[in-house]
Design a protein around this motif. Structure first.
Motif, PDB file in Angstrom:
ATOM      1  N   LYS A 281      64.660  71.995  18.519  1.00 25.60           N
ATOM      2  CA  LYS A 281      65.516  73.170  18.384  1.00 25.60           C
ATOM      3  C   LYS A 281      64.707  74.294  17.747  1.00 25.60           C
ATOM      4  CE  LYS A 281      69.931  70.716  17.803  1.00 25.60           C
ATOM      5  NZ  LYS A 281      71.127  70.539  16.935  1.00 25.60           N
TER       6      LYS A 281
ATOM      7  N   VAL B  45      59.667  72.753  23.936  1.00 27.01           N
ATOM      8  CA  VAL B  45      60.487  73.818  23.358  1.00 27.01           C
ATOM      9  C   VAL B  45      59.867  75.168  23.684  1.00 27.01           C
ATOM     10  CG1 VAL B  45      61.253  74.874  21.193  1.00 27.01           C
ATOM     11  CG2 VAL B  45      61.383  72.386  21.483  1.00 27.01           C
TER      12      VAL B  45
ATOM     13  N   PRO C 168      64.560  68.322  24.228  1.00 22.28           N
ATOM     14  CA  PRO C 168      64.953  69.483  23.426  1.00 22.28           C
ATOM     15  C   PRO C 168      66.385  69.934  23.712  1.00 22.28           C
ATOM     16  CG  PRO C 168      63.593  70.186  25.252  1.00 22.28           C
ATOM     17  CD  PRO C 168      63.616  68.692  25.292  1.00 22.28           C
TER      18      PRO C 168
END
Length: 432
Positions: A173, A200, A354
């Motif tokens: 995140k 990510v 993710p």
């Protein structure tokens, strides 16, 4: 034995290169433009080499719409080398600017021999104010912050955000911008736009880092794995760096796009003795941006052959997409949506690593949970089946495991479709 046409390589880097670019490069390696010498044998000081550098810079500027007040450098050392280079260079810039402010406040003219009171004030500023901010959102930004702490001491490094704190100790995140603890006047704010290991990617440029006039912030970004794949607001950045081996070319060349104002003579001539006196290390000269810029990237022996390959990739991209990077962005997004849609359609068989809000278009990381025997056996079976049909390089990074499909620019739409169909067929297969 398989032919090149039989294989689609999804490796994270060095990545797949266009076959026609490799064929052109192979010929140039033997005999470049009828000179009787291969390109790797020509002097980097030759007119031939200079033309290759200048043409590649021009094509990169055209493709990304790089403004005239930016310089492009070709360097060596990869992204890891730039973890160090950015620290050395941006800290020197910070010291120079802080020195000029102190001189103005004290009414003292600049000189090579600074008065003791100026030195004392500058030392106080370094001790109390010098910070480098890092947004740690994955393995590479973590390594960058650790290198900065090694070079100038952890007291000068501020981890303004650590994604692991909001995701159970793992990356996956990006913390809300409102929670970032940015320093008041950092030498730079660093982030990695796309984390290859963790899958990510920043959805866009962080609003909190938007330019606020001439005072900054100085934003440094690592775009090693998603450069050339989408339009970027170049003017929002002070430094953009990226290794060539994902979307631009072969291993051996690192590109730095930097504001020319950071290469000003006053910055370049910050006295090494002054930095030493302040307890700040002087970096190797081959990592000094002003020196590389002054010599048009030819201060030391640059691999012109690797620059040539990058130039051929750019020419192919410009010829393929009349609307330049916007065309590649549309294709990149289409490919990523195909693959993610196949994964999302079978939650019983796959888990994307993710969070959906920060899924990378370039490095699609997921776990396979299809077989009753567990994840390890599921992933072994998935990889075995993929290799059998020519889909290779899908094994995840050794530090996190799983599956990783690197969807770089050289991956065709047809290859993305082939992978998505395999994802579908594997999920539909027997679960034992």
């Amino acid at each position: 034995m398989p032919e090149r046409a039989d294989i689609t390589y999804f490796g994270a880097g060095p990545a797949l290169l266009p076959t026609d670019v490799l064929e052109t490069a192979a010929a140039a390696l033997v005999n470049y433009n009828g000179t009787g010498l291969g390109l790797a044998e020509h002097s980097h000081r030759s007119e031939l080499a200079t033309n290759i550098i200048n043409t590649t810079k021009k094509d990169l500027a055209a493709y990304l719409d790089i403004p005239d007040d930016y310089e492009t450098l070709f360097m060596q050392g990869g992204g890891s080398g730039e973890f160090s280079a950015t620290v050395y260079n941006m800290v020197a810039v910070w010291v120079e600017r802080r020195k000029q402010k102190i001189l103005k406040e004290l009414g003292v003219e600049d000189s090579k021999q600074l008065p003791e009171n100026v030195i004392n004030e500058l030392q106080k500023a370094v001790d109390e104010e010098l910070k480098i901010d890092y947004l740690v959102t994955g393995s590479w930004s973590l390594k960058a912050s650790q290198e900065a702490a090694r070079l100038i001491g952890p007291g000068h490094v501020n981890v303004a955000a650590d994604a692991r704190e909001i995701n159970g100790g793992k990356f996956g995140k990006i913390p809300e911008e409102s929670t970032w603890k940015l320093s008041k006047n950092p030498a730079m704010v660093y982030y990695c736009d796309n984390e290859t290991v963790d899958g990510v990617e920043f959805p866009g440029f962080p609003e909190v880092l938007a330019p606020k006039g001439d005072d900054g912030p100085i934003v440094v970004v690592d775009m090693s794995s998603n450069i050339l794949s989408r339009r970027i607001p170049v003017k929002n950045f002070s430094v953009i760096f990226f290794g060539a081996q994902k979307n631009l070319g072969s291993t051996g060349v690192t590109v730095v796009i930097i504001k020319k104002s950071l290469l000003a003579p006053a910055v370049a001539t910050t006295q090494p003795a002054l930095l030493r006196k302040l307890g700040i290390p002087n970096g190797p000269i081959v990592l000094e941006y002003s020196t590389i810029a002054k010599n048009n990237s030819l201060y030391n022996t640059l691999s012109i052959f690797d620059v040539f390959i990058a130039g051929q990739v750019l020419k192919k991209a410009l010829n393929t997409f009349p609307n330049k990077v916007d065309g590649q962005q549309a294709l990149s997004e289409k490919k990523a949506k195909l693959i993610y849609a196949a994964l999302d359609a079978h939650p019983e068989s796959y888990k994307v690593v993710p969070d959906k809000s920060v899924r990378s278009r370039m490095n699609i990381c997921f776990r396979v949970t299809h077989l009753e025997s567990g994840t390890d056996e599921s992933e072994k079976a998935f990889l075995k089946g993929s290799v059998e049909i020519g889909l290779t390089g899908l094994k995840g990074h050794r530090s996190v495991g799983g599956i990783r499909a690197s969807n770089y620019n050289s991956i065709s739409l047809e290859s993305a479709e082939k992978l998505s169909k395999y994802i579908e067929s594997f999920a539909a297969g027997p679960r034992k």
